[in-house]
Motif scaffolding. Structure first.
Motif, PDB file in Angstrom:
ATOM      1  N   VAL A 177       0.852  -1.191   0.000  1.00  0.00           N
ATOM      2  CA  VAL A 177       0.000   0.000   0.000  1.00  0.00           C
ATOM      3  C   VAL A 177       0.889   1.242   0.000  1.00  0.00           C
ATOM      4  N   PHE A 178       0.535   2.192  -0.863  1.00  0.00           N
ATOM      5  CA  PHE A 178       1.305   3.430  -1.012  1.00  0.00           C
ATOM      6  C   PHE A 178       0.378   4.604  -0.718  1.00  0.00           C
ATOM      7  N   TRP A 179       0.756   5.374   0.285  1.00  0.00           N
ATOM      8  CA  TRP A 179      -0.153   6.333   0.902  1.00  0.00           C
ATOM      9  C   TRP A 179       0.146   7.759   0.453  1.00  0.00           C
ATOM     10  N   GLY A 180      -0.929   8.502   0.147  1.00  0.00           N
ATOM     11  CA  GLY A 180      -0.797   9.928  -0.113  1.00  0.00           C
ATOM     12  C   GLY A 180      -0.022  10.267  -1.372  1.00  0.00           C
ATOM     13  N   ILE A 181      -0.174   9.471  -2.425  1.00  0.00           N
ATOM     14  CA  ILE A 181       0.499   9.739  -3.696  1.00  0.00           C
ATOM     15  C   ILE A 181      -0.277  10.812  -4.460  1.00  0.00           C
ATOM     16  N   LYS A 182       0.432  11.721  -5.085  1.00  0.00           N
ATOM     17  CA  LYS A 182      -0.237  12.763  -5.867  1.00  0.00           C
ATOM     18  C   LYS A 182      -0.825  12.177  -7.148  1.00  0.00           C
ATOM     19  N   LYS A 183      -1.917  12.732  -7.578  1.00  0.00           N
ATOM     20  CA  LYS A 183      -2.576  12.290  -8.804  1.00  0.00           C
ATOM     21  C   LYS A 183      -1.617  12.423  -9.987  1.00  0.00           C
ATOM     22  N   GLY A 184      -1.495  11.351 -10.762  1.00  0.00           N
ATOM     23  CA  GLY A 184      -0.649  11.355 -11.943  1.00  0.00           C
ATOM     24  C   GLY A 184       0.831  11.155 -11.687  1.00  0.00           C
ATOM     25  N   ASP A 185       1.226  10.963 -10.422  1.00  0.00           N
ATOM     26  CA  ASP A 185       2.650  10.862 -10.084  1.00  0.00           C
ATOM     27  C   ASP A 185       3.107   9.400 -10.113  1.00  0.00           C
ATOM     28  N   ALA A 186       3.170   8.844 -11.314  1.00  0.00           N
ATOM     29  CA  ALA A 186       3.580   7.448 -11.460  1.00  0.00           C
ATOM     30  C   ALA A 186       5.052   7.252 -11.113  1.00  0.00           C
ATOM     31  N   GLU A 187       5.876   8.288 -11.310  1.00  0.00           N
ATOM     32  CA  GLU A 187       7.303   8.153 -10.998  1.00  0.00           C
ATOM     33  C   GLU A 187       7.516   7.866  -9.511  1.00  0.00           C
ATOM     34  N   SER A 188       6.854   8.637  -8.650  1.00  0.00           N
ATOM     35  CA  SER A 188       6.987   8.401  -7.207  1.00  0.00           C
ATOM     36  C   SER A 188       6.421   7.041  -6.825  1.00  0.00           C
ATOM     37  N   LEU A 189       5.307   6.682  -7.438  1.00  0.00           N
ATOM     38  CA  LEU A 189       4.696   5.383  -7.159  1.00  0.00           C
ATOM     39  C   LEU A 189       5.656   4.250  -7.504  1.00  0.00           C
TER      40      LEU A 189
END
Length: 251
Positions: free
Chosen positions: A65-77
């Motif tokens: 689970v990855f929490w608080g990811i910004k919309k569209g931020d696939a790089e951070s994900l």
């Protein structure tokens, strides 16, 4: 190849509009499932008005689970995904004492190398989504209990660990533990473990679980009634000794 099958909610969360142009990391057409593809289903929910991504491996049902990811931020994900995956695999191998440290690092490197080729495609599996929905409910329960989202480091990894120690069943089949399945699949695919070695790993993991449960029982008994602690300890040690008979070496 690493393939992310994205639900409608995940695809929307990975799509943004910049200067009137829609940008998305997700191919709208479902991908043909290759036999060599390592498939993870990706879903997104909102908790406390923040995006939370849930990734679940289709075969083992291992979830992160990855929490608080910004919309569209696939790089951070993706960065968090690979960091967390490498850590979980290394910790599982270490806990099972299946490989020495050098061999464990080598196996993790081979796993990450195999994931260099990756893709996001629209699509989902109903059975996998059922388990993802269970994880999503646990995420919401966890948030309600503590009042804030965990970080994406130690706290999130601890949440994953608890989720993946829970037994699951696919379409009414036998129960299994996602953490154990991910461990064995990784050892098979990236460390060359055969059926015999994997059987020994499973036995060692089950023995460790049984020992941990017995130690928790002993601690509880001593806390509730210290005078009976010695007798309880003797009984538990006897049970542990019986369970250890015939235990095979991993090597």
């Amino acid at each position: 190849m690493l393939l992310f099958q994205c639900t409608k909610d995940a695809a929307e969360a990975l799509t943004v509009t910049r200067k009137g142009v829609i940008e998305s990391f997700v191919e709208t057409k479902p991908a043909p499932i290759e036999q060599t593809a390592w498939v993870w289903q990706l879903h997104a929910v909102k908790i406390d008005r923040k995006l939370v991504f849930i990734a679940m491996q289709a075969d083992t049902r291992f979830a992160m689970v990855f929490w608080g990811i910004k919309k569209g931020d696939a790089e951070s994900l993706l960065q968090l995904f690979f960091e967390r995956l490498a850590n979980h695999v290394f910790w599982l191998v270490e806990d099972a004492q299946a490989l020495d440290e050098q061999a464990a690092f080598k196996m993790v490197d081979q796993l990450l190398e195999a994931c260099r080729s990756l893709a996001f495609h629209a699509g989902s599996d109903r059975s996998v989504q059922t388990h993802i929905n269970e994880v999503a409910r646990q995420c919401k329960y966890g948030f309600d209990a503590v009042g804030h989202l965990p970080d994406n480091r130690e706290e999130a990894a601890g949440f994953d660990e608890n989720m993946n120690q829970m037994p699951r069943s696919v379409r009414g089949g036998s129960y299994f533990f996602p953490a154990q399945e991910l461990l064995c699949n990784t050892l098979r695919d990236f460390a060359g473990f055969d059926a015999g070695k994997l059987s020994a790993v499973r036995q060692a993991v089950q023995e460790a679980k049984r020992r941990q449960g017995a130690e928790m029982l002993l601690g509880h008994a001593q806390l509730m009634n210290p005078q009976e602690g010695d007798a309880m300890q003797a009984l538990i040690e006897q049970l542990l000794a019986q369970g250890s008979k015939g235990k095979k070496s991993l090597h």
